[in-house]
Write a protein that holds these residues in place. Structure first.
Motif, PDB file in Angstrom:
ATOM      1  N   ASP A 151       0.857  -1.185   0.000  1.00  0.00           N
ATOM      2  CA  ASP A 151       0.000   0.000   0.000  1.00  0.00           C
ATOM      3  C   ASP A 151       0.895   1.238   0.000  1.00  0.00           C
ATOM      4  OD1 ASP A 151      -1.796   2.026   0.292  1.00  0.00           O
ATOM      5  OD2 ASP A 151      -2.692   1.305   2.160  1.00  0.00           O
ATOM      6  N   PRO A 152       1.220   1.759  -1.175  1.00  0.00           N
ATOM      7  CA  PRO A 152       2.173   2.870  -1.284  1.00  0.00           C
ATOM      8  C   PRO A 152       1.714   4.167  -0.641  1.00  0.00           C
ATOM      9  CG  PRO A 152       1.890   1.757  -3.390  1.00  0.00           C
ATOM     10  CD  PRO A 152       0.809   1.241  -2.485  1.00  0.00           C
ATOM     11  N   LYS A 153       0.443   4.261  -0.251  1.00  0.00           N
ATOM     12  CA  LYS A 153      -0.058   5.485   0.368  1.00  0.00           C
ATOM     13  C   LYS A 153      -0.458   5.283   1.827  1.00  0.00           C
ATOM     14  CE  LYS A 153      -1.475   7.828  -3.859  1.00  0.00           C
ATOM     15  NZ  LYS A 153      -2.542   8.588  -4.543  1.00  0.00           N
ATOM     16  N   ASN A 154       0.025   4.199   2.433  1.00  0.00           N
ATOM     17  CA  ASN A 154      -0.268   3.975   3.848  1.00  0.00           C
ATOM     18  C   ASN A 154       0.621   4.889   4.694  1.00  0.00           C
ATOM     19  OD1 ASN A 154       0.300   2.549   6.586  1.00  0.00           O
ATOM     20  ND2 ASN A 154      -1.577   1.598   5.811  1.00  0.00           N
ATOM     21  N   VAL A 155      -0.003   5.841   5.375  1.00  0.00           N
ATOM     22  CA  VAL A 155       0.746   6.876   6.091  1.00  0.00           C
ATOM     23  C   VAL A 155       1.599   6.286   7.206  1.00  0.00           C
ATOM     24  CG1 VAL A 155       0.553   8.990   7.435  1.00  0.00           C
ATOM     25  CG2 VAL A 155      -1.029   8.579   5.569  1.00  0.00           C
ATOM     26  N   THR A 156       1.048   5.318   7.937  1.00  0.00           N
ATOM     27  CA  THR A 156       1.788   4.734   9.056  1.00  0.00           C
ATOM     28  C   THR A 156       3.058   4.048   8.567  1.00  0.00           C
ATOM     29  OG1 THR A 156      -0.259   4.409  10.306  1.00  0.00           O
ATOM     30  CG2 THR A 156       1.654   3.121  10.994  1.00  0.00           C
ATOM     31  N   ALA A 157       2.941   3.262   7.511  1.00  0.00           N
ATOM     32  CA  ALA A 157       4.108   2.563   6.971  1.00  0.00           C
ATOM     33  C   ALA A 157       5.149   3.565   6.464  1.00  0.00           C
ATOM     34  CB  ALA A 157       3.686   1.618   5.862  1.00  0.00           C
ATOM     35  N   LEU A 158       4.711   4.569   5.734  1.00  0.00           N
ATOM     36  CA  LEU A 158       5.634   5.571   5.191  1.00  0.00           C
ATOM     37  C   LEU A 158       6.346   6.340   6.308  1.00  0.00           C
ATOM     38  CD1 LEU A 158       3.309   6.955   2.373  1.00  0.00           C
ATOM     39  CD2 LEU A 158       5.462   5.732   1.978  1.00  0.00           C
TER      40      LEU A 158
END
Length: 307
Positions: free
Chosen positions: A81-88
């Motif tokens: 998920d390239p737009k997952n804020v937590t991961a980013l």
């Protein structure tokens, strides 16, 4: 725990349930091996579940101190998920604090900000990053944006208080924000301890001791917070030195650290009060905040003689 076990028996293919159960085992029960087993079971069921991938990466960093695999699982989470804020945002923090790739870290903070400009955890984390880069005005803007979105969020209040102290050098205003944060949540250990730090620096030792006492009474405080408490007691409560030095050795041996934390004002205050162990105190501060190997303390006889 019984409820989770019963639910898993009924919904044995629910990867989300495994993810939630693993998180509880990790955060609330400190059952590390079982938490890891459950995380991996969830990932068997769905290898591309972003939340499980991200949580498992955080677990690996927190409990296994495994930076290499934590990075691998954060990358997998972002790929899923390239737009997952937590991961980013969490990956940006890893790049900053552990891998020391500042340019890449900033790119991922910006990606997280683009994905959700109102996600306050990322706003705070990016602001803290910018503070360390000495981009004070931009950091201030991000902290204020987080406070506009969630004005009563105690993490927002406490983080901004710390910024006011370290970034703006405004201790009086920092104290105002710490007071606001503690009024809203008297059991927030981070804010209690950080406020105590300012009070020790400001020579308000009795107030600081009272806050440290409250923090010590909290249950389930993390080692990174306990190591800060222990340091302040070593620096400012002289009669606690022998006992706290032993506690400090146990915490550092376990891997407790507080990366990039600024103890310089506490060292300065200790020097002003003619602390008899100033050199060892500075060395301990460096171990806690700069990821220097603990073996650097072996040259101090007082440290070696701790049993």
């Amino acid at each position: 725990m019984i409820i989770y076990k019963q639910a898993i028996k009924q919904y044995e293919k629910s990867y989300e349930l495994y993810c939630n159960y693993a998180h509880v085992l990790w955060k609330e029960c400190d059952n590390i091996d079982e938490a890891e087993r459950i995380f991996l079971k969830g990932l068997e069921l769905n290898p591309k579940h972003t939340i499980t991938l991200c949580n498992y990466a955080s677990f690996l960093l927190d409990k296994r101190k495994d930076v290499e695999n934590a990075e691998l699982f954060y990358k997998r989470a972002i790929e899923a998920d390239p737009k997952n804020v937590t991961a980013l945002s969490n990956y940006a923090i890893l790049l900053d604090r552990e891998i020391k790739d500042i340019d890449q870290a900033e790119q991922f903070f910006k990606r997280a900000l683009e994905a959700d400009p109102r996600e306050v955890h990322n706003l705070r984390s990016y602001a803290n990053f910018l503070t360390r880069k000495n981009d004070i005005n931009q950091a201030d803007l991000l902290f204020k944006r987080a406070l506009e979105i969630e004005p009563n969020n105690t993490s927002n209040l406490g983080s901004y208080a710390h910024f006011l102290l370290t970034g703006r050098k405004d201790a009086d205003k920092a104290i105002q924000f710490y007071k606001r944060s503690i009024e809203r949540d008297p059991k927030n250990g981070n804010n209690l301890v950080n406020y105590a730090q300012i009070l020790f620096i400001a020579k308000k030792d009795e107030e600081a001791r009272a806050l440290i006492k409250k923090a010590l009474e909290l249950e389930n405080s993390k080692d990174d917070l306990n190591v800060e408490i222990c340091f302040y007691r070593l620096a400012h409560i002289r009669e606690d030195w022998p006992k706290e030095l032993k506690t400090m050795k146990a915490l550092l041996t376990k891997g407790a650290r507080s990366n990039n934390w600024d103890f310089s004002a506490n060292i300065k205050r200790a020097k002003e009060t003619s602390h008899p162990n100033l050199e060892l105190l500075q060395a301990i501060a460096d171990i806690i905040s700069k990821n220097i190997p603990i073996e650097a303390l072996d040259k101090y006889p007082e440290w070696q003689n701790i049993v």
